[in-house]
Design an enzyme around this catalytic site. Structure first.
Site, PDB file in Angstrom:
ATOM      1  N   LYS A  22       0.833  -1.210   0.000  1.00  0.00           N
ATOM      2  CA  LYS A  22       0.000   0.000   0.000  1.00  0.00           C
ATOM      3  C   LYS A  22       0.863   1.254   0.000  1.00  0.00           C
ATOM      4  CE  LYS A  22      -1.265   1.564   4.145  1.00  0.00           C
ATOM      5  NZ  LYS A  22      -1.075   2.921   4.635  1.00  0.00           N
ATOM      6  N   ASN A  23       1.917   1.269   0.841  1.00  0.00           N
ATOM      7  CA  ASN A  23       2.701   2.498   0.985  1.00  0.00           C
ATOM      8  C   ASN A  23       3.640   2.759  -0.188  1.00  0.00           C
ATOM      9  OD1 ASN A  23       1.358   3.033   3.292  1.00  0.00           O
ATOM     10  ND2 ASN A  23       3.016   2.479   4.697  1.00  0.00           N
ATOM     11  N   ARG A  93      -4.050  10.636   5.053  1.00  0.00           N
ATOM     12  CA  ARG A  93      -2.988  11.643   5.036  1.00  0.00           C
ATOM     13  C   ARG A  93      -2.142  11.583   3.771  1.00  0.00           C
ATOM     14  NH1 ARG A  93      -1.897  13.581   9.986  1.00  0.00           N
ATOM     15  NH2 ARG A  93       0.133  14.219   9.236  1.00  0.00           N
ATOM     16  N   CYS A 117      -3.333  12.603  14.062  1.00  0.00           N
ATOM     17  CA  CYS A 117      -4.159  11.406  13.933  1.00  0.00           C
ATOM     18  C   CYS A 117      -3.908  10.509  15.133  1.00  0.00           C
ATOM     19  CB  CYS A 117      -3.893  10.690  12.613  1.00  0.00           C
ATOM     20  SG  CYS A 117      -2.397   9.735  12.591  1.00  0.00           S
ATOM     21  N   ARG A 122       2.017  14.354  13.643  1.00  0.00           N
ATOM     22  CA  ARG A 122       2.356  14.158  12.238  1.00  0.00           C
ATOM     23  C   ARG A 122       2.300  15.425  11.368  1.00  0.00           C
ATOM     24  NH1 ARG A 122      -0.153   8.662  10.142  1.00  0.00           N
ATOM     25  NH2 ARG A 122       1.559   8.843   8.702  1.00  0.00           N
ATOM     26  N   ASP A 309       5.692   0.309  11.889  1.00  0.00           N
ATOM     27  CA  ASP A 309       4.460  -0.337  11.417  1.00  0.00           C
ATOM     28  C   ASP A 309       4.352  -1.799  11.862  1.00  0.00           C
ATOM     29  OD1 ASP A 309       3.699   2.008  10.253  1.00  0.00           O
ATOM     30  OD2 ASP A 309       4.227   1.447   8.209  1.00  0.00           O
ATOM     31  N   ARG A 401      -8.121  -0.472   5.454  1.00  0.00           N
ATOM     32  CA  ARG A 401      -7.359   0.562   4.756  1.00  0.00           C
ATOM     33  C   ARG A 401      -6.063   0.010   4.174  1.00  0.00           C
ATOM     34  NH1 ARG A 401      -6.558   5.873   7.965  1.00  0.00           N
ATOM     35  NH2 ARG A 401      -5.566   6.231   5.973  1.00  0.00           N
TER      36      ARG A 401
HETATM   37  N1  EPU Z   1       7.569  14.355  10.632  1.00  0.00           N
HETATM   38  C1  EPU Z   1       7.729  15.693  10.944  1.00  0.00           C
HETATM   39  N2  EPU Z   1       7.582  16.605   9.926  1.00  0.00           N
HETATM   40  C2  EPU Z   1       7.309  16.234   8.646  1.00  0.00           C
HETATM   41  C3  EPU Z   1       7.179  14.870   8.351  1.00  0.00           C
HETATM   42  C4  EPU Z   1       7.311  13.947   9.374  1.00  0.00           C
HETATM   43  O1  EPU Z   1       7.967  16.063  12.093  1.00  0.00           O
HETATM   44  O2  EPU Z   1       7.191  17.124   7.779  1.00  0.00           O
HETATM   45  C5  EPU Z   1       7.719  13.366  11.713  1.00  0.00           C
HETATM   46  C6  EPU Z   1       6.411  12.574  11.949  1.00  0.00           C
HETATM   47  O3  EPU Z   1       5.529  13.268  12.797  1.00  0.00           O
HETATM   48  C7  EPU Z   1       6.946  11.294  12.555  1.00  0.00           C
HETATM   49  C8  EPU Z   1       8.260  11.084  11.805  1.00  0.00           C
HETATM   50  O4  EPU Z   1       8.644  12.371  11.296  1.00  0.00           O
HETATM   51  O5  EPU Z   1       7.185  11.461  13.912  1.00  0.00           O
HETATM   52  C9  EPU Z   1       8.218  10.109  10.649  1.00  0.00           C
HETATM   53  O6  EPU Z   1       7.103  10.390   9.832  1.00  0.00           O
HETATM   54  P1  EPU Z   1       7.066  10.074   8.274  1.00  0.00           P
HETATM   55  O7  EPU Z   1       6.905  11.360   7.541  1.00  0.00           O
HETATM   56  O8  EPU Z   1       8.198   9.195   7.895  1.00  0.00           O
HETATM   57  O9  EPU Z   1       5.709   9.264   8.161  1.00  0.00           O
HETATM   58  P2  EPU Z   1       4.726   9.300   6.942  1.00  0.00           P
HETATM   59  O10 EPU Z   1       5.483   9.517   5.700  1.00  0.00           O
HETATM   60  O11 EPU Z   1       3.589  10.218   7.241  1.00  0.00           O
HETATM   61  C10 EPU Z   1       4.842   6.777   6.319  1.00  0.00           C
HETATM   62  C11 EPU Z   1       3.877   5.638   6.206  1.00  0.00           C
HETATM   63  C12 EPU Z   1       3.421   5.231   7.599  1.00  0.00           C
HETATM   64  C13 EPU Z   1       4.646   4.804   8.405  1.00  0.00           C
HETATM   65  C14 EPU Z   1       5.663   5.964   8.439  1.00  0.00           C
HETATM   66  C15 EPU Z   1       6.964   5.607   9.126  1.00  0.00           C
HETATM   67  C16 EPU Z   1       2.841   6.026   4.058  1.00  0.00           C
HETATM   68  C17 EPU Z   1       1.636   6.417   3.280  1.00  0.00           C
HETATM   69  N3  EPU Z   1       2.732   6.062   5.392  1.00  0.00           N
HETATM   70  O12 EPU Z   1       4.142   7.837   6.961  1.00  0.00           O
HETATM   71  O13 EPU Z   1       2.571   4.104   7.435  1.00  0.00           O
HETATM   72  O14 EPU Z   1       4.278   4.495   9.713  1.00  0.00           O
HETATM   73  O15 EPU Z   1       5.964   6.370   7.087  1.00  0.00           O
HETATM   74  O16 EPU Z   1       7.538   4.508   8.542  1.00  0.00           O
HETATM   75  O17 EPU Z   1       3.865   5.678   3.495  1.00  0.00           O
HETATM   76  C18 EPU Z   1       0.875   2.597   8.021  1.00  0.00           C
HETATM   77  O18 EPU Z   1       1.021   2.065   6.904  1.00  0.00           O
HETATM   78  O19 EPU Z   1       0.195   2.074   8.936  1.00  0.00           O
HETATM   79  C19 EPU Z   1       1.511   3.888   8.286  1.00  0.00           C
HETATM   80  C20 EPU Z   1       1.126   4.691   9.271  1.00  0.00           C
END
Ligand code: EPU
Length: 438
Positions: A22-23, A93, A117, A122, A309, A401
Site C-alpha cells: 500500500k505504501n 494523510r 491522527c 504528524r 508499522d 485501509r
Molecule cells: N515528521 C515531521 N515533519 C514532517 C514529516 C514527518 O515532524 O514534515 C515526523 C512525523 O511526525 C513522525 C516522523 O517524522 O514522527 C516520521 O514520519 P514520516 O513522515 O516518515 O511518516 P509518513 O510519511 O507520514 C509513512 C507511512 C506510515 C509509516 C511511516 C513511518 C505512508 C503512506 N505512510 O508515513 O505508514 O508508519 O511512514 O515509517 O507511506 C501505516 O502504513 O500504517 C503507516 C502509518
C-alpha cells in the site's frame, strides 16, 4: 461499521499470498500526475486507501482505468482542479502526496493541511520547507497549504537536508524535483524500499533519480515525463504480520509472493525471539512458531531498522514470550493505543511515554476490543488468534485501509475469524470517527 469475531486457539497452517505494498502504491499512483502520458501499475493491493487515492486522482481530473482488479492505468493529460480537499485528506494523510507532482508539473497546488491522527501529531513542515527550498512560495490559508512555483513556472533544483527522516516527505520532494530545473540533492532521505520502488517508476517515466534507497538521493530535473509500466513491490508489513501470525499460533505458514530482502530487521528480531524463518526462494518464506518464545527488546526506527508499522504486532507476540520485553517507539509519539486493548485481554503491559514493557507469557482471553489505527487493528487480530474464547474487534475499517482481505487469508490457513457486517439500517459512524487518518 464491520466487526471481526475471532475464536482463538487455532494453529495456522498452509500458504498465504502477499499483496502489493500500500505504501508504495500510494505514491506511485500520485506520480501519475507528473505526466500527460499513461502509467500502468500492476500489483496494486485491493484496500480502502487505494480507493481513496483513486478518488482523489479522479477528482483532480485524471482518468483511472482498472482493466484488471490489481492493475491501474492512470492518465492525467489535463488537470481541472489543483486541490486535495479536507474531505479526502482527513480520511487519508497520503493525499498530501499530490502536492509535489501538482507543483512540479502545473506550478500550483492546494492541499488541505492534515491534522494529527491516532498515532501522533504528524506535521508536514519538512515537506513544505523542502518545496520552499525548491523555490516555491508556500502559504497557509484557511487550513489549506497553497503552494506556487516561481514565476518561470518551474521549480529550481536545490540541496535539501531533512532534519528528520520522513518517508512521504522524501517521496513528495523526489517527485517535485523530477521536473525542476537543475539538480536536487536530498540528504538524510528515507531509505524505505517504497522510496526505491517509486524512484524506479519515476526513472521508467524518464526521470533521472540516483541513490534512492540510500540517505542521499540525487535528482537531475528533466523537462517532461512520459508513460511507463511498473509492478508494485510486495507489502513487507503484511508479510511480517503473517510471520507473527504463524509464530503466535505456534503454526507454520508458507508465505508466497513476498520480498524477504526487505524484511531483514524483522526476521532477525523474530529469530532472536525463537521464531523459525526459512527463505525457501527469493519470494517465499516459511515461518514456524515455537512453543518457547523468548522476550526480546525492540526499538522502532526508520528503515533498515525495525519498522514502527510492526511495533503493535510485535507487542502482541511478546505477550506470549517468556520474560520481559522492552519496546521503544521512537518514530511516533502516541503509537501504543493497542496496549490498553491488549490489557483488557489480560496482557501485562506497562506504558511509560514512548516505552512499553511487556511481561509474558500470559494466557490472553477473548474480549470486545476497539481498533484505533491500521497496525493496531492487525495486532488485535493477532492477539485474538491466540486468546482463549471469543474476541470481537470493533472499527475494523482501519484494517481494511491497508490489509487486503485479511480475514479471508487467515481463514484459508485455519483461523476462525468472521466479519460481521453492520446492518444497513444502523446509523452511520460519525465523520469524526472516520476522520482518524493514518
Ligand atoms: N515528521 C515531521 N515533519 C514532517 C514529516 C514527518 O515532524 O514534515 C515526523 C512525523 O511526525 C513522525 C516522523 O517524522 O514522527 C516520521 O514520519 P514520516 O513522515 O516518515 O511518516 P509518513 O510519511 O507520514 C509513512 C507511512 C506510515 C509509516 C511511516 C513511518 C505512508 C503512506 N505512510 O508515513 O505508514 O508508519 O511512514 O515509517 O507511506 C501505516 O502504513 O500504517 C503507516 C502509518
Amino acid at each position: 461499521m464491520d466487526k471481526f469475531h475471532i475464536i482463538g486457539g487455532q494453529r495456522l497452517e498452509g500458504c498465504v499470498s502477499i499483496s502489493g505494498a500500500k505504501n508504495s502504491a500510494l505514491p506511485c499512483m500520485a506520480a501519475g500526475l507528473l505526466t500527460p502520458g499513461t502509467i500502468t501499475l500492476h500489483n496494486i493491493p485491493y484496500v480502502r486507501d487505494i480507493i481513496t487515492q483513486r478518488r482523489l486522482l479522479e477528482d483532480l481530473g485524471a482518468t483511472v482505468l482498472t482493466p484488471e482488479l490489481r492493475t491501474h492505468k492512470i492518465s492525467a493529460p489535463q488537470i481541472e482542479v489543483f486541490e486535495a480537499p479536507y474531505e479526502l485528506v482527513k480520511t487519508m494523510r497520503a493525499s498530501v502526496l499530490a502536492l509535489g507532482p501538482l507543483l512540479a508539473r502545473f506550478g500550483k497546488a492546494k492541499v488541505s493541511l492534515p491534522g494529527g491522527c491516532a498515532i501522533g501529531t504528524r506535521p508536514i513542515d519538512l515537506h513544505l520547507a523542502g518545496f520552499e527550498q525548491l523555490g516555491a512560495e508556500v502559504k497557509l490559508e484557511s487550513g489549506n497549504v497553497v503552494a506556487r512555483a516561481p514565476e518561470t513556472g518551474r521549480l529550481r533544483g536545490a540541496s535539501i537536508e531533512f532534519e528528520k527522516v520522513t518517508v512521504t516527505g522524501t517521496e513528495n520532494l523526489m517527485m517535485a524535483a523530477t521536473l525542476a530545473s537543475g539538480t536536487t540533492v536530498l540528504k538524510n532521505a528515507a531509505c524505505e524500499p517504497e522510496i526505491d520502488d517509486l524512484a524506479s517508476l519515476l526513472n521508467k517515466m524518464g526521470a533521472r533519480v540516483r541513490g534512492a534507497g540510500t540517505p542521499i538521493i540525487e535528482i537531475e530535473g528533466v523537462k517532461e515525463l512520459g508513460s511507463a509500466e511498473h509492478t508494485i513491490i510486495p507489502d513487507r508489513i503484511e508479510t511480517s504480520t503473517f510471520i507473527v501470525a504463524a509464530a503466535i499460533t505456534n503454526g507454520e505458514l508458507e508465505i508466497r509472493d513476498c520480498q524477504p530482502a526487505h524484511l531483514t530487521s524483522v526476521v532477525e528480531k523474530l529469530r532472536e525471539a525463537g521464531v523459525e524463518i526459512f527463505e525457501l526462494n527469493q519470494s517465499t518464506l516459511l515461518a514456524r512458531g515455537s512453543a518457547k518464545l523468548r522476550a526480546r527488546d525492540v526499538t522502532t526506527e526508520p528503515y533498515p531498522r525495525f519498522p514502527t508499522d510492526m511495533q503493535a504486532q510485535y507487542m502482541a507476540l511478546m505477550t506470549q514470550a517468556e520474560g520481559r520485553s522492552a519496546i521503544a517507539e521512537t518514530v511516533f509519539e502516541n503509537r501504543f493505543m493497542h496496549a490498553s486493548e491488549m490489557q483488557r485481554m489480560g496482557g501485562r503491559i506497562h506504558i511509560d511515554g514512548r516505552n512499553a514493557v511487556v511481561e509474558g507469557p500470559t494466557r490472553l482471553t477473548g474480549a470486545p476490543v476497539q481498533a484505533s489505527d491500521l497496525r493496531a487493528s492487525a495486532s488485535l487480530v493477532l492477539a485474538g488468534l491466540v486468546a482463549e474464547g471469543e474476541t470481537v474487534i470493533d472499527r475494523v475499517y482501519h484494517i481494511d485501509r491497508g490489509y487486503e482481505k485479511i480475514e479471508t487469508k487467515l481463514r484459508s490457513v485455519g483461523a476462525q475469524i468472521e466479519r460481521v457486517r453492520q446492518s444497513v439500517t444502523a446509523p452511520l459512524p460519525s465523520p469524526q470517527i472516520l476522520a482518524n487518518a493514518d
